[in-house]
Design an enzyme around this catalytic site. Sequence first.
Site, PDB file in Angstrom:
ATOM      1  N   TYR A   1       1.297  -1.008  -5.082  1.00 61.68           N
ATOM      2  CA  TYR A   1       0.308  -0.930  -5.905  1.00 61.68           C
ATOM      3  C   TYR A   1       0.161   0.450  -5.542  1.00 61.68           C
ATOM      4  CZ  TYR A   1      -1.412  -5.962  -4.774  1.00 61.68           C
ATOM      5  OH  TYR A   1      -1.021  -7.393  -4.986  1.00 61.68           O
TER       6      TYR A   1
ATOM      7  N   HIS B   1       2.889 -14.052 -14.597  1.00 57.68           N
ATOM      8  CA  HIS B   1       1.869 -13.917 -13.407  1.00 57.68           C
ATOM      9  C   HIS B   1       0.652 -14.774 -13.742  1.00 57.68           C
ATOM     10  CE1 HIS B   1       2.911 -10.073 -11.262  1.00 57.68           C
ATOM     11  NE2 HIS B   1       3.877 -10.512 -11.337  1.00 57.68           N
TER      12      HIS B   1
ATOM     13  N   ASP C   1       0.255 -11.440 -16.788  1.00 59.10           N
ATOM     14  CA  ASP C   1      -0.643 -11.801 -16.139  1.00 59.10           C
ATOM     15  C   ASP C   1      -1.969 -12.511 -16.796  1.00 59.10           C
ATOM     16  OD1 ASP C   1      -2.954 -11.816 -14.106  1.00 59.10           O
ATOM     17  OD2 ASP C   1      -1.391 -10.843 -13.388  1.00 59.10           O
TER      18      ASP C   1
ATOM     19  N   ARG D   1       0.559  -0.880  -0.101  1.00 62.29           N
ATOM     20  CA  ARG D   1       0.650   0.183   0.058  1.00 62.29           C
ATOM     21  C   ARG D   1       1.507   1.612   0.120  1.00 62.29           C
ATOM     22  NH1 ARG D   1      -4.196  -1.902  -1.676  1.00 62.29           N
ATOM     23  NH2 ARG D   1      -4.780  -4.024  -0.727  1.00 62.29           N
TER      24      ARG D   1
ATOM     25  N   HIS E   1       3.197  -1.995 -12.302  1.00 61.70           N
ATOM     26  CA  HIS E   1       1.527  -1.428 -13.037  1.00 61.70           C
ATOM     27  C   HIS E   1       1.747  -0.289 -13.391  1.00 61.70           C
ATOM     28  CE1 HIS E   1      -1.109  -4.407 -10.014  1.00 61.70           C
ATOM     29  NE2 HIS E   1       0.273  -4.639 -11.041  1.00 61.70           N
TER      30      HIS E   1
ATOM     31  N   GLU F   1       0.423 -16.174  -8.316  1.00 62.29           N
ATOM     32  CA  GLU F   1      -0.486 -14.806  -7.784  1.00 62.29           C
ATOM     33  C   GLU F   1      -2.306 -15.087  -6.558  1.00 62.29           C
ATOM     34  OE1 GLU F   1       0.066 -11.994 -10.453  1.00 62.29           O
ATOM     35  OE2 GLU F   1       1.359 -11.031  -9.019  1.00 62.29           O
TER      36      GLU F   1
ATOM     37  N   HIS G   1       8.108  -6.949  -6.868  1.00 55.34           N
ATOM     38  CA  HIS G   1       6.787  -6.182  -7.528  1.00 55.34           C
ATOM     39  C   HIS G   1       6.755  -4.869  -6.332  1.00 55.34           C
ATOM     40  CE1 HIS G   1       2.824  -5.313  -8.421  1.00 55.34           C
ATOM     41  NE2 HIS G   1       2.273  -6.543  -8.644  1.00 55.34           N
TER      42      HIS G   1
ATOM     43  N   GLU H   1       3.589  -4.750 -16.103  1.00 58.14           N
ATOM     44  CA  GLU H   1       3.108  -6.205 -16.158  1.00 58.14           C
ATOM     45  C   GLU H   1       1.883  -5.486 -17.220  1.00 58.14           C
ATOM     46  OE1 GLU H   1       2.128  -7.066 -12.326  1.00 58.14           O
ATOM     47  OE2 GLU H   1       0.065  -8.614 -12.961  1.00 58.14           O
TER      48      GLU H   1
ATOM     49  N   ASP I   1     -10.129  -7.829 -12.650  1.00 58.92           N
ATOM     50  CA  ASP I   1      -9.182  -8.082 -12.223  1.00 58.92           C
ATOM     51  C   ASP I   1      -9.755  -8.869 -10.968  1.00 58.92           C
ATOM     52  OD1 ASP I   1      -6.504  -8.454 -11.233  1.00 58.92           O
ATOM     53  OD2 ASP I   1      -5.950  -6.305 -11.260  1.00 58.92           O
TER      54      ASP I   1
ATOM     55  N   HIS J   1      -4.963 -11.576 -16.048  1.00 59.71           N
ATOM     56  CA  HIS J   1      -5.587  -9.576 -16.378  1.00 59.71           C
ATOM     57  C   HIS J   1      -6.100  -9.575 -18.272  1.00 59.71           C
ATOM     58  CE1 HIS J   1      -3.317  -7.738 -13.256  1.00 59.71           C
ATOM     59  NE2 HIS J   1      -3.747  -8.396 -12.719  1.00 59.71           N
TER      60      HIS J   1
ATOM     61  N   HIS K   1      -8.344 -12.646  -9.179  1.00 54.78           N
ATOM     62  CA  HIS K   1      -8.157 -14.054  -9.454  1.00 54.78           C
ATOM     63  C   HIS K   1      -8.485 -15.181  -8.417  1.00 54.78           C
ATOM     64  CE1 HIS K   1      -3.619 -11.280  -9.516  1.00 54.78           C
ATOM     65  NE2 HIS K   1      -4.547 -10.451 -10.089  1.00 54.78           N
TER      66      HIS K   1
HETATM   67 ZN    ZN Z   1      -3.929  -9.098 -10.350  1.00 52.32          ZN
HETATM   68 FE    FE Z   2       0.492  -9.789 -11.464  1.00 53.38          FE
HETATM   69 FE    FE Z   3       0.774  -6.948 -10.010  1.00 53.55          FE
END
Ligand code: ZN
Ligand code: FE
Ligand code: FE
Length: 283
Positions: A73, A214, A179, A40, A110, A259, A70, A145, A227, A182, A229
């Site tokens: 976000y 991913h 991904d 975060r 991202h 993920e 990664h 990504e 999105d 995605h 998963h």
């Molecule tokens: Zn995702």
């Molecule tokens: Fe991903």
């Molecule tokens: Fe990601």
Amino acid sequence: MSQRLTIGCHLSTSGGYEQMGKTALDIDATTFAFFTRNPRGGNAKPVDPEDAWALTAIMEEHAFGKLVAHAPYTMNLCSAKHETIDFARRAMRGDLERMEYLPGNYYNFHPGSHVKQGVDRGIELICEGLNEVLVPGQATIVLLETMAGKGSEVGRTFEEIARIIDGTRHDELLGVCLDTCHVSDGGYDIAGDLDGVLDEFDRVIGLERLRALHLNDSKNPCGAHKDRHEKIGLGHLGLDCFAAIVRDRRLRDLPMILETPQDLDGYAAEIAQLRALSEGCDG
Ligand code: ZN
Ligand code: FE
Ligand code: FE
């Protein structure tokens, strides 16, 4: 006959680098992902060089592939707010400096959300940010990504990814992480036509840019832009899609990161299942 799959999952950084290496061994992973700071946002812990070397030693001894770190976000290189862009650039530069302690691995992020500024402006800002942050000679390749296209996410089409790469000066430092959830949510039918999607990727971006995967099933059908998963085999992609991916000559040597909504035991089971599928058994 190719080598074993390079596969793993997201691991917690709370015990440090060496501990992630040990956890990876416990679940038969030969790569993994971790957040370079709190997902975060917020501050990053300084690197303990000895801890980083201990992980590198484990990776060499056990023939790991490249790690796929990664970014948080909250990092948005194309925000409408100046402070958010500023944080994103400083966070990325700081993360890449810390990645120098684990040279030769990947850093995935991202691309960003343009928040009503439009995709053209979003791409322009992402390129500007990368031009400021990427340093020739850095030991880490940065991966864009592919996104599901939720909200105003940039990077939901291969064309958008290609335009970011084209607009960045040091594009030799850029690659792509595909991904599976995605791209399917983004409207690419990898469950129905994996080969066709890879051909399209090759035509628009170039498969030499594809550096990592991913692996996620999706709770929603192709083109949903949601999105969410799902565990491998339990979503709209289905087990056959993942069997095709781990056997595909264009994909099977890439680092693959799960993920999925699993605990460690669940990841161990998915890794074992995908390894078995890649070797041709239906396990
Ligand atoms: Zn995702
Ligand atoms: Fe991903
Ligand atoms: Fe990601």
